[in-house]
Design a protein around this motif. Structure first.
Motif, PDB file in Angstrom:
ATOM      1  N   SER A 108       0.822  -1.198   0.000  1.00 31.24           N
ATOM      2  CA  SER A 108       0.000   0.000   0.000  1.00 31.24           C
ATOM      3  C   SER A 108       0.860   1.255   0.000  1.00 31.24           C
ATOM      4  O   SER A 108       2.033   1.227   0.389  1.00 31.24           O
ATOM      5  CB  SER A 108      -0.931   0.002   1.215  1.00 31.24           C
ATOM      6  N   SER A 109       0.275   2.360  -0.419  1.00 34.45           N
ATOM      7  CA  SER A 109       1.003   3.628  -0.440  1.00 34.45           C
ATOM      8  C   SER A 109       1.373   4.082   0.962  1.00 34.45           C
ATOM      9  O   SER A 109       2.415   4.706   1.170  1.00 34.45           O
ATOM     10  CB  SER A 109       0.146   4.701  -1.135  1.00 34.45           C
ATOM     11  N   SER A 110       0.530   3.748   1.932  1.00 37.05           N
ATOM     12  CA  SER A 110       0.837   4.103   3.325  1.00 37.05           C
ATOM     13  C   SER A 110       2.088   3.397   3.807  1.00 37.05           C
ATOM     14  O   SER A 110       2.957   4.009   4.450  1.00 37.05           O
ATOM     15  CB  SER A 110      -0.353   3.746   4.219  1.00 37.05           C
ATOM     16  N   PHE A 111       2.196   2.116   3.483  1.00 34.00           N
ATOM     17  CA  PHE A 111       3.384   1.368   3.899  1.00 34.00           C
ATOM     18  C   PHE A 111       4.636   1.894   3.207  1.00 34.00           C
ATOM     19  O   PHE A 111       5.685   2.073   3.835  1.00 34.00           O
ATOM     20  CB  PHE A 111       3.203  -0.113   3.580  1.00 34.00           C
ATOM     21  N   ILE A 112       4.555   2.146   1.916  1.00 34.46           N
ATOM     22  CA  ILE A 112       5.732   2.614   1.169  1.00 34.46           C
ATOM     23  C   ILE A 112       6.223   3.950   1.710  1.00 34.46           C
ATOM     24  O   ILE A 112       7.427   4.174   1.872  1.00 34.46           O
ATOM     25  CB  ILE A 112       5.392   2.705  -0.331  1.00 34.46           C
ATOM     26  N   SER A 113       5.293   4.854   1.997  1.00 36.19           N
ATOM     27  CA  SER A 113       5.699   6.153   2.536  1.00 36.19           C
ATOM     28  C   SER A 113       6.334   6.010   3.902  1.00 36.19           C
ATOM     29  O   SER A 113       7.337   6.673   4.208  1.00 36.19           O
ATOM     30  CB  SER A 113       4.489   7.084   2.606  1.00 36.19           C
ATOM     31  N   LYS A 114       5.789   5.132   4.742  1.00 35.82           N
ATOM     32  CA  LYS A 114       6.377   4.904   6.062  1.00 35.82           C
ATOM     33  C   LYS A 114       7.751   4.247   5.945  1.00 35.82           C
ATOM     34  O   LYS A 114       8.659   4.558   6.724  1.00 35.82           O
ATOM     35  CB  LYS A 114       5.454   4.027   6.903  1.00 35.82           C
ATOM     36  N   LYS A 115       7.893   3.360   4.976  1.00 33.10           N
ATOM     37  CA  LYS A 115       9.175   2.683   4.779  1.00 33.10           C
ATOM     38  C   LYS A 115      10.270   3.680   4.429  1.00 33.10           C
ATOM     39  O   LYS A 115      11.345   3.689   5.058  1.00 33.10           O
ATOM     40  CB  LYS A 115       9.028   1.634   3.670  1.00 33.10           C
ATOM     41  N   TRP A 116      10.010   4.549   3.449  1.00 31.78           N
ATOM     42  CA  TRP A 116      11.043   5.503   3.043  1.00 31.78           C
ATOM     43  C   TRP A 116      11.284   6.563   4.102  1.00 31.78           C
ATOM     44  O   TRP A 116      12.419   7.018   4.279  1.00 31.78           O
ATOM     45  CB  TRP A 116      10.659   6.149   1.712  1.00 31.78           C
ATOM     46  N   PHE A 117      10.255   6.945   4.815  1.00 32.09           N
ATOM     47  CA  PHE A 117      10.453   7.890   5.913  1.00 32.09           C
ATOM     48  C   PHE A 117      11.344   7.276   6.984  1.00 32.09           C
ATOM     49  O   PHE A 117      12.225   7.945   7.551  1.00 32.09           O
ATOM     50  CB  PHE A 117       9.102   8.289   6.511  1.00 32.09           C
ATOM     51  N   THR A 118      11.156   5.982   7.252  1.00 35.56           N
ATOM     52  CA  THR A 118      11.956   5.297   8.273  1.00 35.56           C
ATOM     53  C   THR A 118      13.421   5.221   7.880  1.00 35.56           C
ATOM     54  O   THR A 118      14.313   5.541   8.669  1.00 35.56           O
ATOM     55  CB  THR A 118      11.403   3.883   8.515  1.00 35.56           C
ATOM     56  N   VAL A 119      13.700   4.788   6.649  1.00 31.22           N
ATOM     57  CA  VAL A 119      15.094   4.605   6.243  1.00 31.22           C
ATOM     58  C   VAL A 119      15.825   5.940   6.122  1.00 31.22           C
ATOM     59  O   VAL A 119      17.007   6.051   6.467  1.00 31.22           O
ATOM     60  CB  VAL A 119      15.182   3.801   4.926  1.00 31.22           C
ATOM     61  N   ILE A 120      15.138   6.975   5.644  1.00 34.86           N
ATOM     62  CA  ILE A 120      15.801   8.279   5.515  1.00 34.86           C
ATOM     63  C   ILE A 120      16.039   8.900   6.881  1.00 34.86           C
ATOM     64  O   ILE A 120      17.127   9.447   7.147  1.00 34.86           O
ATOM     65  CB  ILE A 120      14.959   9.211   4.617  1.00 34.86           C
ATOM     66  N   LEU A 121      15.061   8.818   7.772  1.00 28.96           N
ATOM     67  CA  LEU A 121      15.248   9.355   9.120  1.00 28.96           C
ATOM     68  C   LEU A 121      16.356   8.612   9.853  1.00 28.96           C
ATOM     69  O   LEU A 121      17.186   9.236  10.533  1.00 28.96           O
ATOM     70  CB  LEU A 121      13.935   9.253   9.905  1.00 28.96           C
TER      71      LEU A 121
END
Length: 821
Positions: free
Chosen positions: A63-76
């Motif tokens: 889902s788009s929610s998961f993908i956005s959370k994934k990239w936010f996690t790795v970048i942070l």
């Protein structure tokens, strides 16, 4: 045409054989039998067990929610890792320099990240000058050295206390454990990659590196990076999209981030993951995640370092980059090759010495001996005294030479730097002295004492890695060979040996140091491409990429011929999960279970005899199976006793030992969960399994009817094996199946009774991993077990014996493995 159902109860798969014995697999897509795994399902994994990759990969959210959370996690997490690395660098350097003195100068004239090396000579004050305004040998021995030793002692004791008393999980580098976790191993994830471990790892690492021991921070930064990523994963992703496959996908990127910030090498970090980490995912997926995280982390780390250098401090490049310039002679291939050979031998000797200290009880005897000298009892005191003794020896050996008192990465930079025309720092760089003989003696002394100290220190109860010490030893050896080569060049003075550029003569000891560092790092890790890229990004030595590649290649060949494991695999093989004495803990004492057959050297594979899987499997009679129709009735107490006296993580489910029809696999956790809901401890239990074959169901109904007492029917969930093999399968095929399909176990079926799928044995990844670790020594006498041609029921009159043998081989391969999903 004959046929065989691979699934019973209408599961839809069937293999048919033509008159020429050609198999055909058919599958009936029946909607009623399809039960997709729900995306919200979370499976519980016990410690010391491997995750179910096939299951976890099927429920990865999209889902788009998961993908956005994934990239936010790795970048942070990358941003935090960058700043955490800067904090570790700054703190460790300042504490290390504090042991020697203080710089009294304006901040804009020296670098905050390297005060001792960049402070103006007239502004640096040793402790003897600060306290007594005295200089000289006497004050150096009786004032500076005691203070140097005292402060080192305080730093290392605090680090030892944190490691031994507070959190033993922070010891050593952490790369071996991270490698296991990424491969699917469930190793105390919440603890090993938790907030407490992160805090103690950072503090302990700063103190250990500051103390001057031969341990580096590069390896532990991988552990720090993975801790940060895992904490953010649980906070951001895990609450709504918990998935162990996703966790390990992101941990691979965190590993690349740790290496990238350690060496300021983003591309090298990405290649490090691809070369060293066994993963389920496609390399392109891991590469993209790692590329993003490594880039972000290094950018923020670089941004922080801008504010640490003084306004008047000018840091020049280690090498002048001139694209297309052929700046080394063909005859230098001889010393380059020598450096490569030394690197391979170094890796072999280091692993041998390090293993000897731990595997032969040597370290334990040292603990006991030191404790008895001071009248203390207990292994804990022996560990403290061992660390103090190592610190004392290290301090005595490194104090007389100024540059060896520097942090290892600062010393490495000096080794990589050509001698300046005039001295710009306060320390005397002996490598630029006029006497080549004295310089070579000092370099040789550093190599010898560094080798023995680092090989022993990498094993004490302290956080620290071995990458930087290996780079320093390699650079020191390379610089030594470079000086010798330069002397030879000057002595003979021929045109072929004395060609000079506008800047200097071709033979440059500093360039030899870079080649030596790469060679020694390859010798200890068996890595190649990432080492070349790391050295290029670290030094900018564009014109020496080819010599670095040559030395790395030779080091790898030599090291492969001498040993089969790198330092991390050797540590896992000799130490990980080997000392367990608690019965019932899953896989206690069984080792790592890391099946890495592709990564083995060719000479190891050549040792594997051509044997069948029945030579290595656990026979049915020795396999602890759960029977649907048991010879003795099951009760709650008897089942508890059944599962409490072993360290298995699960049991194959069969009809019974006299009729071993394979039905599925039951995990120990599933049994515990079902038994905990039973109140009557004496009631006879009958296990109820969904989708049983008709023959098995008939036997179970007959068994239940034969019992006059009340029966308690307990529903139990089972795992359906994606693959089964029969006893004609070769060991090589079995090993590659485990590795490529990331299987945890295989059920071995009877090749003579394929219709009923009768089980004859069992193999799990821990059995195969131990076979690999022993280099197949246990199979040398198994050649007699290879099937003879007479055992195959094939009729034919072939005049060509080769053609006959080829048909036999094809027949065996056709019979050896059956896909049942």
């Amino acid at each position: 045409m004959r046929s065989m159902d691979l699934f019973s109860s209408g599961r839809g798969a069937k293999v048919s054989y033509s008159l020429d014995d050609v198999p055909t697999l058919t599958y009936h897509n029946e909607q009623s039998n399809r039960r997709p795994i729900p995306t919200s399902a979370v499976k519980y994994y016990e410690n010391n067990t491997y995750i179910d990759w096939s299951r976890e990969s099927l429920i990865v959210p999209s889902s788009s929610s998961f993908i956005s959370k994934k990239w936010f996690t790795v970048i942070l997490s990358s941003i935090i890792v960058g700043y955490a690395t800067a904090f570790i660098d700054l703190s460790s350097v300042w504490l290390n320099d504090l042991r020697k003195g203080i710089c009294f100068s304006k901040v804009d004239t020296w670098s905050l990240l390297n005060p001792y090396s960049t402070c103006p000579a007239d502004k640096w004050h040793d402790w003897s000058v600060i306290l007594f305004n005295a200089k000289g040998v006497v004050s150096n021995i009786f004032v500076n050295f005691p203070i140097f030793l005292l402060l080192s002692f305080i730093l290392v004791i605090v680090a030892a206390y944190i490691t031994i008393e507070k959190d033993p999980l922070i010891k050593q580098s952490g790369i071996p454990e991270i490698k296991l976790i990424i491969s699917g191993f469930n190793y105390k994830i919440s603890e090993y990659l938790g907030l407490k471990t992160l805090f103690y790892k950072i503090v302990g690492l700063i103190l250990t590196v500051s103390s001057g021991l031969w341990l580096g921070k590069e390896g532990p930064l991988v552990h720090v990076s993975c801790c940060i990523l895992n904490i953010l994963y649980d906070l951001i992703i895990g609450r709504s999209f918990e998935n162990e496959a996703v966790r390990r996908e992101l941990l691979s990127a965190a590993t690349a981030t740790g290496i990238s910030v350690a060496f300021n090498s983003p591309i090298g970090g990405v290649l490090f993951v691809l070369e060293s980490m066994t993963t389920f995912f496609m390399p392109t997926k891991i590469m993209w995640n790692s590329f993003v995280t490594a880039t972000v982390a290094v950018i923020f780390l670089t941004g922080f370092k801008v504010f640490t250098d003084g306004q008047n401090f000018l840091e020049q490049d280690l090498f002048q980059v001139e694209f297309g310039n052929f700046s080394w002679l063909f005859l230098e291939i001889i010393p380059f090759t020598t450096i490569g050979v030394l690197g391979g031998v170094y890796g072999y000797l280091f692993i041998r010495f390090n293993s000897f200290y731990d595997n032969n009880g040597f370290r334990t005897r040292v603990h006991q001996r030191l404790a008895s000298i001071f009248g203390l009892t207990g292994d804990k005191w022996g560990k403290y005294l061992e660390i103090i003794a190592v610190l004392l020896i290290t301090s005595v050996l490194i104090f007389p030479i100024d540059v060896t008192k520097l942090p290892l990465n600062a010393f490495l930079k000096i080794l990589f730097t050509a001698c300046p025309t005039e001295t710009v720092d306060n320390s005397t760089n002996f490598m630029c002295s006029a006497s080549d003989g004295v310089t070579c003696v000092k370099l040789l002394f550093i190599v010898l004492q560094g080798f023995f100290l680092s090989s022993y220190t990498f094993g004490v109860e302290l956080p620290g890695g071995i990458l930087t010490p290996s780079l320093v030893l390699g650079a020191t050896s390379g610089r030594l060979i470079g000086i010798v080569s330069q002397v030879v060049q000057k002595k003979f003075g021929t045109d072929a040996l004395a060609t000079c550029t506008e800047r200097s003569c071709i033979v440059s000891p500093s360039s030899y140091a870079v080649i030596g560092a790469a060679s020694f790092m390859t010798g200890i890790t068996k890595l190649t491409m990432c080492v070349v890229v790391i050295m290029f990004e670290l030094t900018g030595a564009v014109t020496y990429v080819l010599p670095i590649m040559l030395a790395v290649m030779i080091s790898k060949f030599v090291n492969d011929g001498l040993c089969n494991e790198n330092i991390y695999d050797s540590w896992l093989k000799n130490h990980f999960n080997k000392d367990g004495n608690v019965t019932g803990v899953p896989n206690e004492g069984k080792g790592t279970g890391l099946v890495n057959f592709t990564g083995l050297t060719s000479n190891t594979k050549d040792k594997l005899p051509d044997v069948l899987v029945k030579s290595v499997m656990i026979p049915l009679q020795k396999t602890k199976c759960l029977c649907l129709v048991p010879s003795e009735h099951f009760t709650r107490n008897s089942l508890y006793a059944f599962i409490n006296d072993d360290c298995h993580e699960g049991y194959p489910l069969i009809l019974n030992y006299s009729n071993p029809i394979y039905l599925g696999y039951v995990t120990k956790h599933e049994l515990y969960a079902r038994l905990s809901n039973i109140d009557d401890s004496t009631a006879i239990i009958s296990l109820q399994v969904e989708g049983l074959p008709h023959s098995a169901l008939s036997h179970q109904l007959h068994y239940e009817r034969s019992i006059s007492s009340p029966i308690l029917q307990v529903d139990i969930s089972i795992e359906k094996s994606m693959f089964v093999v029969n006893d004609l399968t070769s060991v090589v095929l079995t090993l590659e199946t485990f590795e490529k399909m990331h299987l945890n176990y295989l059920i071995i079926l009877d090749s003579n009774n394929r219709i009923t799928q009768s089980m004859v044995g069992f193999v799990d990844r821990f059995v195969l991993a131990n076979i690999i670790d022993s280099q197949f020594s246990s199979l040398n006498d198994e050649l007699a077990g290879v099937m003879d041609a007479s055992e195959f029921d094939i009729e034919g009159n072939f005049e060509d014996a080769d053609q006959d043998q080829e048909l036999l081989d094809l027949h065996r391969k056709r019979l050896s493995i059956e896909l049942i999903t």
